[in-house]
Motif scaffolding. Structure first.
Motif, PDB file in Angstrom:
ATOM      1  N   GLU A 122      56.275 -35.165  17.069  1.00 47.27           N
ATOM      2  CA  GLU A 122      56.952 -36.062  16.134  1.00 47.27           C
ATOM      3  C   GLU A 122      56.335 -35.931  14.748  1.00 47.27           C
ATOM      4  O   GLU A 122      57.040 -35.896  13.728  1.00 47.27           O
ATOM      5  CB  GLU A 122      56.841 -37.505  16.634  1.00 47.27           C
ATOM      6  N   SER A 123      55.001 -35.837  14.712  1.00 48.60           N
ATOM      7  CA  SER A 123      54.312 -35.689  13.436  1.00 48.60           C
ATOM      8  C   SER A 123      54.652 -34.346  12.776  1.00 48.60           C
ATOM      9  O   SER A 123      54.888 -34.266  11.568  1.00 48.60           O
ATOM     10  CB  SER A 123      52.794 -35.792  13.644  1.00 48.60           C
ATOM     11  N   LEU A 124      54.676 -33.288  13.596  1.00 42.93           N
ATOM     12  CA  LEU A 124      55.014 -31.957  13.043  1.00 42.93           C
ATOM     13  C   LEU A 124      56.428 -31.943  12.476  1.00 42.93           C
ATOM     14  O   LEU A 124      56.691 -31.345  11.425  1.00 42.93           O
ATOM     15  CB  LEU A 124      54.872 -30.879  14.122  1.00 42.93           C
ATOM     16  N   LEU A 127      59.345 -25.658  10.025  1.00 48.10           N
ATOM     17  CA  LEU A 127      59.162 -25.132  11.375  1.00 48.10           C
ATOM     18  C   LEU A 127      60.502 -25.003  12.099  1.00 48.10           C
ATOM     19  O   LEU A 127      61.345 -25.893  12.022  1.00 48.10           O
ATOM     20  CB  LEU A 127      58.227 -26.045  12.178  1.00 48.10           C
ATOM     21  N   LYS A 128      60.673 -23.875  12.792  1.00 50.21           N
ATOM     22  CA  LYS A 128      61.916 -23.592  13.504  1.00 50.21           C
ATOM     23  C   LYS A 128      61.708 -23.764  15.010  1.00 50.21           C
ATOM     24  O   LYS A 128      60.588 -23.937  15.482  1.00 50.21           O
ATOM     25  CB  LYS A 128      62.377 -22.169  13.184  1.00 50.21           C
ATOM     26  N   GLU A 129      62.812 -23.667  15.743  1.00 54.54           N
ATOM     27  CA  GLU A 129      62.759 -23.876  17.189  1.00 54.54           C
ATOM     28  C   GLU A 129      61.837 -22.859  17.858  1.00 54.54           C
ATOM     29  O   GLU A 129      61.089 -23.187  18.780  1.00 54.54           O
ATOM     30  CB  GLU A 129      64.167 -23.776  17.778  1.00 54.54           C
ATOM     31  N   LYS A 130      61.880 -21.596  17.364  1.00 52.25           N
ATOM     32  CA  LYS A 130      61.014 -20.580  17.956  1.00 52.25           C
ATOM     33  C   LYS A 130      59.550 -20.857  17.642  1.00 52.25           C
ATOM     34  O   LYS A 130      58.664 -20.498  18.414  1.00 52.25           O
ATOM     35  CB  LYS A 130      61.400 -19.187  17.453  1.00 52.25           C
ATOM     36  N   ASP A 131      59.277 -21.483  16.490  1.00 53.26           N
ATOM     37  CA  ASP A 131      57.902 -21.868  16.164  1.00 53.26           C
ATOM     38  C   ASP A 131      57.394 -22.916  17.159  1.00 53.26           C
ATOM     39  O   ASP A 131      56.248 -22.856  17.621  1.00 53.26           O
ATOM     40  CB  ASP A 131      57.820 -22.412  14.738  1.00 53.26           C
ATOM     41  N   TYR A 132      58.260 -23.881  17.479  1.00 48.84           N
ATOM     42  CA  TYR A 132      57.875 -24.912  18.455  1.00 48.84           C
ATOM     43  C   TYR A 132      57.653 -24.308  19.832  1.00 48.84           C
ATOM     44  O   TYR A 132      56.707 -24.658  20.555  1.00 48.84           O
ATOM     45  CB  TYR A 132      58.934 -26.016  18.526  1.00 48.84           C
ATOM     46  N   ASP A 168      52.793 -12.037  13.447  1.00 49.76           N
ATOM     47  CA  ASP A 168      53.244 -12.549  12.149  1.00 49.76           C
ATOM     48  C   ASP A 168      53.510 -14.054  12.219  1.00 49.76           C
ATOM     49  O   ASP A 168      53.219 -14.797  11.270  1.00 49.76           O
ATOM     50  CB  ASP A 168      54.515 -11.814  11.709  1.00 49.76           C
ATOM     51  N   ARG A 169      54.077 -14.489  13.357  1.00 50.29           N
ATOM     52  CA  ARG A 169      54.367 -15.921  13.502  1.00 50.29           C
ATOM     53  C   ARG A 169      53.041 -16.722  13.525  1.00 50.29           C
ATOM     54  O   ARG A 169      52.932 -17.792  12.929  1.00 50.29           O
ATOM     55  CB  ARG A 169      55.168 -16.173  14.773  1.00 50.29           C
ATOM     56  N   GLU A 170      52.030 -16.214  14.222  1.00 49.98           N
ATOM     57  CA  GLU A 170      50.742 -16.908  14.267  1.00 49.98           C
ATOM     58  C   GLU A 170      50.155 -17.037  12.855  1.00 49.98           C
ATOM     59  O   GLU A 170      49.688 -18.112  12.458  1.00 49.98           O
ATOM     60  CB  GLU A 170      49.766 -16.163  15.164  1.00 49.98           C
ATOM     61  N   LYS A 171      50.204 -15.924  12.092  1.00 48.22           N
ATOM     62  CA  LYS A 171      49.644 -15.965  10.736  1.00 48.22           C
ATOM     63  C   LYS A 171      50.411 -16.939   9.852  1.00 48.22           C
ATOM     64  O   LYS A 171      49.839 -17.658   9.028  1.00 48.22           O
ATOM     65  CB  LYS A 171      49.672 -14.562  10.130  1.00 48.22           C
ATOM     66  N   ARG A 172      51.743 -16.935  10.014  1.00 52.08           N
ATOM     67  CA  ARG A 172      52.553 -17.850   9.199  1.00 52.08           C
ATOM     68  C   ARG A 172      52.238 -19.303   9.537  1.00 52.08           C
ATOM     69  O   ARG A 172      52.116 -20.155   8.645  1.00 52.08           O
ATOM     70  CB  ARG A 172      54.042 -17.566   9.435  1.00 52.08           C
ATOM     71  N   LEU A 173      52.095 -19.634  10.823  1.00 53.47           N
ATOM     72  CA  LEU A 173      51.775 -21.002  11.222  1.00 53.47           C
ATOM     73  C   LEU A 173      50.376 -21.418  10.760  1.00 53.47           C
ATOM     74  O   LEU A 173      50.142 -22.563  10.367  1.00 53.47           O
ATOM     75  CB  LEU A 173      51.897 -21.156  12.732  1.00 53.47           C
ATOM     76  N   GLN A 174      49.422 -20.471  10.809  1.00 52.23           N
ATOM     77  CA  GLN A 174      48.093 -20.775  10.305  1.00 52.23           C
ATOM     78  C   GLN A 174      48.142 -21.126   8.820  1.00 52.23           C
ATOM     79  O   GLN A 174      47.436 -22.016   8.350  1.00 52.23           O
ATOM     80  CB  GLN A 174      47.155 -19.586  10.543  1.00 52.23           C
TER      81      GLN A 174
END
Length: 613
Positions: free
Chosen positions: A541-543, A550-555, A583-589
């Protein structure tokens, strides 16, 4: 006389100024450094203005080549000057006056360009071209002395030198002009002896070289006319008519002698093929005769008329035209042909006295033909030898190309085989190393998952204690929503079991498509999402509120990270390339502002949410 010397001096001064830098002649190449620049300039001028070139050469020749030579450089210049002198005398319609010196020049260039394997071989293109030119002009000298066989030998030698040294693409400019002139000389030589096959061949060989040059069209027209004449003599009238017509089409000026000559041949061919009757043919030929510019031209047209009347058996009329030609022409060939027809008519009309007169005139020609038969035989043998040498040369070149290609292919195959062997060996070694690495990674991964699971349980226990101390009224709810329960969900257990199955080793070197059987279905993704929200609801909920990007694939990636899975396993489950997952990990970081593992970041955020709650 004084004016003439001034003009010569001006010419030479201009040439000397032009030769102050390294000379490049119209051959398309620089002359050797030991060649006089004055001679190279005269050589260049010769191909365009032979009269001016001769004027410039004579004073140089008198100065440098009359009193003998003393150095190698001067020797070369002297032979070069004698070659140029012979060429320029010929181009200015003068006989060769330096015959002995020219023969020495021929020997000199032959010695430099000797093709004997036992001696040093020079393949310098300038020297080879000069050698060919020396043989050509030597042949001209032989022909001027009626040494036909020797002349033919020299012309053919010139061609052999050119064809041996130069590729077809190099035969341009003055080299193309030289080839055309040499083939033309051979065409005329064989034509004079009525050797039709050889004449046609050399005339046809000259045509491509005339086409390479910016020369008047009548050069090419002349050769086509010659080919037509040979086919005409061979009674191949259709082919003869074709070449005559092509020759006529190239001539834009209808006032030229050649135009009238070709027109006469076409008119006569039309008569022979039955396209035109005798009277109209006779009138057309007489019209051409009336427009003639010389007695020789007029006599040739009258010969056509006399021959037509002879074939029409109008002997009295034919006699009148043929007798006129015989009595007035100075051309031996026309006179002889007229005598033959007159002798035939005398025999038919039983004019014994006239027959004896013309027969007596023809007696020397019978002996001449008998003498010429030996020359013809020698020329035919030379022609055959030339064709054989050219065939051998072409075969040698083809064989060289085939050998070169074969060697290239063999070398390529050897390199290919060696490359394959090296590649197979490297792949085998790499496979061995990968298997060792995979086993190490599997063991390390299991240890990492166990440690991460322990950390999550420990963190959850801390959260329970922390919650009891700070939120006594919420202790039961916090305990109920503990993170350790997330990993005990059926969907979580199923995913962890699939990733750690001993029968399926997830490797970083294997495409993710190979693990399609463990890929998450839409139902499984939904089940995992429900489990994650049940246990980590406040976190997500906080995210959702703080990170709209953030997109569904990120979740989904976050749900899997919270199970303690690494990127290789997540890539297989999501069926995304490993580079995409990294790439997704780096973007989320970057989004979360931390370089920690995503699972650690998420759990820290989760604890913050719990504390705030």
């Amino acid at each position: 006389m004084r004016t003439r010397h001034i003009i010569q001096a001006l010419f030479l001064s201009l040439f000397f100024a032009a030769c102050a830098r390294p000379v490049e002649t119209r051959h398309g190449m620089s002359l050797p450094t030991d060649v006089s620049p004055e001679l190279s300039a005269i050589d260049s001028l010769m191909w365009q203005r032979p009269d001016s070139a001769l004027t410039c050469l004579l004073p140089y020749f008198d100065t440098c080549c009359r009193d003998g030579v003393h150095t190698v450089s001067t020797t070369h210049d002297c032979h070069y000057a004698n070659l140029l002198l012979a060429e320029l005398l010929y181009k200015n319609d003068n006989p060769q006056l330096n015959r002995a010196e020219l023969l020495q020049a021929v020997d000199y260039y032959d010695s430099l360009c000797c093709r004997d394997a036992a001696r040093h071989v020079s393949t310098d293109p300038i020297l080879m071209f000069l050698d060919a030119r020396a043989h050509y002009i030597n042949g001209v000298g032989y022909y001027e002395r009626d040494s036909v066989v020797e002349a033919c030998q020299e012309y053919l030698k010139a061609l052999e030198v050119m064809e041996e040294r130069f590729e077809e693409k190099e035969l341009v400019g003055v080299k193309a002009m030289f080839m055309a002139y040499t083939y033309t000389r051979l065409t005329d030589l064989f034509s004079d002896l009525y050797l039709n096959e050889q004449t046609i061949n050399f005339a046809q060989l000259s045509i491509p070289y005339y086409k390479k040059q910016d020369r008047p069209s009548w050069y090419l027209s002349r050769m086509l006319n010659e080919i037509g004449s040979q086919y005409d003599m061979m009674q191949q009238t259709d082919t003869a008519w074709y070449y005559y017509q092509k020759a006529l089409e190239l001539l834009g000026d209808t006032t030229l002698l050649m135009y009238r000559d070709i027109s006469a041949h076409l008119i006569y061919l039309d008569y022979k093929k039955g396209f035109c009757d005798a009277d109209s043919t006779k009138m057309k030929l007489l019209q051409l005769a009336s427009n003639s510019e010389s007695d020789r031209e007029r006599h040739s047209f009258l010969m056509f008329v006399g021959e037509i009347l002879y074939h029409e058996k109008e002997f009295d009329s034919a006699w009148r035209y043929l007798e006129t030609v015989f009595q007035t022409t100075s051309v031996i060939g026309l006179k002889r042909q007229a005598a033959e027809w007159l002798a035939e008519i005398s025999k038919i009309q039983e004019r014994e006295f006239d027959f004896l007169e013309y027969a007596e005139y023809l007696v020397p020609f019978a002996n001449y033909e008998e003498n010429k038969s030996e020359i013809k035989s020698q020329l035919i043998e030379l022609y055959k030898a030339y064709l054989q040498s050219i065939a051998n040369l072409q075969h040698g070149r083809k064989l060289h190309k085939v050998t070169l290609w074969a060697a290239t292919i063999v070398a390529a195959l050897v390199v290919f085989v060696l490359s394959v062997v090296v590649l197979l060996f490297r792949n085998w070694r790499k496979k061995q190393n990968l298997e060792t690495l995979i086993e190490t990674e599997r063991y390390a991964h299991k240890v990492q998952q166990a440690a991460l699971a322990g950390r999550l349980k420990s963190s959850n226990a801390i959260a329970k204690v922390y919650g009891k101390r700070n939120y006594p009224n919420r202790t039961k709810e916090l305990t109920h929503d503990g993170a350790d329960n997330y990993m005990e969900e059926p969907i979580s257990l199923k995913i962890i079991s699939a990733c750690n199955d001993d029968k399926i080793t997830i490797k970083s070197t294997v495409p993710v498509s190979a693990y399609a059987n463990i890929a998450l279905t839409d139902i499984e993704k939904a089940q995992l999402k429900d489990a994650a929200w049940r246990h980590y609801g406040p976190l997500f909920e906080s995210l959702t509120q703080q990170y709209a990007e953030l997109k569904e694939k990120d979740y989904l990636y976050c749900y899997l990270c919270l199970l303690g899975l690494d990127n290789v396993q997540i890539a297989a489950l999501m069926q995304n390339s490993q580079s995409t997952i990294w790439d997704r990990e780096k973007r989320l970081q970057k989004v979360f502002g931390s370089k920690e593992k995503i699972a650690v970041i998420l759990y820290g955020l989760f604890l913050d949410c719990k504390s705030g709650y």
